[in-house]
Design an enzyme around this catalytic site. Structure first.
Site, short mmCIF file in Angstrom:
data_model
loop_
_atom_site.label_atom_id
_atom_site.label_comp_id
_atom_site.label_asym_id
_atom_site.label_seq_id
_atom_site.Cartn_x
_atom_site.Cartn_y
_atom_site.Cartn_z
N LYS A 119 12.51 -2.93 3.54
CA LYS A 119 13.52 -3.41 2.60
C LYS A 119 14.82 -2.61 2.63
CE LYS A 119 12.39 -6.51 1.17
NZ LYS A 119 12.29 -7.80 1.93
N THR A 120 15.23 -2.21 3.83
CA THR A 120 16.50 -1.52 3.99
C THR A 120 17.50 -2.34 4.80
OG1 THR A 120 15.71 -0.39 5.98
CG2 THR A 120 15.45 0.77 3.88
N HIS A 173 5.52 -0.41 10.50
CA HIS A 173 6.55 0.39 9.85
C HIS A 173 6.26 1.89 10.01
CE1 HIS A 173 9.01 -2.74 8.06
NE2 HIS A 173 7.91 -3.39 7.75
N ARG A 205 18.98 2.52 2.34
CA ARG A 205 19.52 1.62 1.32
C ARG A 205 19.53 2.32 -0.02
NH1 ARG A 205 16.95 -4.36 -0.15
NH2 ARG A 205 18.55 -5.02 -1.63
N GLN A 338 28.20 -8.22 5.03
CA GLN A 338 27.91 -7.45 3.82
C GLN A 338 27.45 -8.39 2.73
OE1 GLN A 338 28.42 -3.83 3.50
NE2 GLN A 338 26.97 -4.38 1.91
#
Length: 420
Positions: A119-120, A173, A205, A338
């Protein structure tokens, strides 16, 4: 005749002291004997030095510590300083790559290793790497599968170790501890055994947004059960990393339950995945007091992040793209997008004051790491900007390359194998 007396003399900072372990010797008052002793000592010293250098030069490599061919590299391991080691598995640092003559050599044995934290934004960045780089020999990504072939210009060896090229060879991961102990071995299994240069890259993040994004992902059914949590030769046991739920997954979990699970690996995930876990006893929380564990993990994560060839921040896509391109001298064919409107940003507005306080406390290491990363990222940005005579033109036209078509990832099956 007078009695002959002896005088004790302390030898300090003298070559002769090397031959006299105690640093003390006897001098008689008779001058001839003293002169003779000096001559003998000098002869022994010359003979000893000649023997050392002669032995070091002519003896076999396997026997001698000194060799005329190649001295063993020395690793300087200081908190906050890049790790510089000529051929180590930890990889070349960003500082190593700033030399004017540096080139990421795809024709040789250079390999990028992507450390993909959950989740980054790593999935999007991983796709950019395999399809959007302007390469002599572009990666081939068949529409029937998610794996891409990213081969060197003149050989069928890979230059990229990532989910979309080699798969999760070091575990789902895989973190810094797993990757640095695994990559070399796995590539040796896939291709010829060669001496490679590794370049570790990653994305970070903002911690609260990342934590909430992981919550939403778990709430939809993600578990990452395939993660090995490998450290010091073994995978973490169930007692060390117990699940927070009964059954197959944690689908439908409430935020308060997600927060309250003490074993939830979502908390400080980025710090843990970037630290050398061998320093803190891996996943054995009884190895040392929590305060010491937290302090060492954070210091190690900062050191390893600073030592990486590249890292980007999800919240600063354009600056991250520019740093990557200038560091590796490679160009992306499209500009990074972005996206500030995410599921986690919507969740953030619904938090109670108590929930927000708990989440910040749970992720305090990641918050400190992220502040360090942000400072470091913009220091690198300014350094590269100062060297770039055409910065304004370059920065305003990132991703503008002629003749490149956007790859439609929606045409392939992109079910998240990290759910398993």
């Amino acid at each position: 005749m007078k009695d002959s007396k002896s005088v004790s003399v302390q030898v300090l900072d003298s070559d002769i002291a090397l031959l006299l372990p105690n640093g003390v010797y006897e001098i008689k008052q008779m001058e001839s004997k003293s002169s003779r002793l000096k001559q003998i000592c000098l002869f022994c010293l010359v003979l000893c030095l000649f023997g050392i250098f002669g032995f070091g030069y002519f003896c076999p490599e396997k026997v001698c510590a000194l060799t005329s061919r190649e001295a063993s590299p020395i690793m300087e391991d200081r908190i906050g300083k890049p790790i510089v080691l000529e051929s180590n598995k930890i990889g070349l640092s960003y500082d190593d790559m700033l030399n004017d003559d540096f080139v990421f050599d795809m024709d040789s044995h250079d390999v990028m290793v992507f450390l993909h934290m959950q989740k980054t934004g790593g999935t999007s960045f991983g796709r950019h790497l395999v399809h959007d780089l302007d390469l002599k020999r572009p990666c081939q990504c068949p529409l029937t599968r998610k794996r891409c072939h990213c081969f060197r210009p003149h050989s069928n060896q890979t230059w990229l170790f990532s989910r979309y090229t080699t798969g999760w060879k070091c575990g789902l991961h895989a973190d810094w501890t797993e990757l640095t102990g695994c990559v070399d071995e796995k590539l040796d299994e896939l291709e010829d055994v060669v001496k490679r240069r590794y370049f570790y890259i990653t994305l970070l993040r903002e911690p609260v947004a990342r934590y909430l994004s992981e919550f939403r992902h778990v709430q939809r059914g993600a578990t990452w059960k395939g993660a090995r949590h490998f450290c010091k030769g073994r995978a973490a046991s169930l007692s060390e990393v117990p699940p927070c739920y009964d059954g197959e997954d944690w689908e439908g979990v409430l935020l308060d339950d997600f927060i309250d699970c003490e074993n939830n690996l979502a908390a400080n995930r980025q710090t843990r995945m970037l630290a050398d876990l061998a320093l803190v006893g891996c996943y054995d929380n009884s190895y040392m007091p929590k305060a010491d564990r937290d302090r060492i993990m954070l210091a190690s994560a900062k050191k390893n992040l600073q030592s990486m060839a590249f890292f980007g921040l999800t919240e600063y896509q354009k600056a991250s793209q520019y740093i990557f391109e200038e560091t590796f001298n490679l160009r992306f064919a499209i500009p990074f997008e972005q996206n500030n409107s995410t599921v986690s940003s919507l969740t953030l507005t619904t938090l109670t004051e108590e929930q927000a306080k708990k989440i910040n406390e749970l992720n305090k290491l990641d918050i400190q790491l992220y502040e360090f990363a942000k400072t470091l990222l913009f220091a690198r940005f300014e350094k590269l900007k100062a060297k770039d005579g055409s910065f304004e033109e370059r920065y305003n036209h990132l991703g503008v390359l002629n003749g490149k078509n956007a790859f439609d990832w929606d045409k392939i099956d992109d079910s998240d194998d990290s759910m398993k």
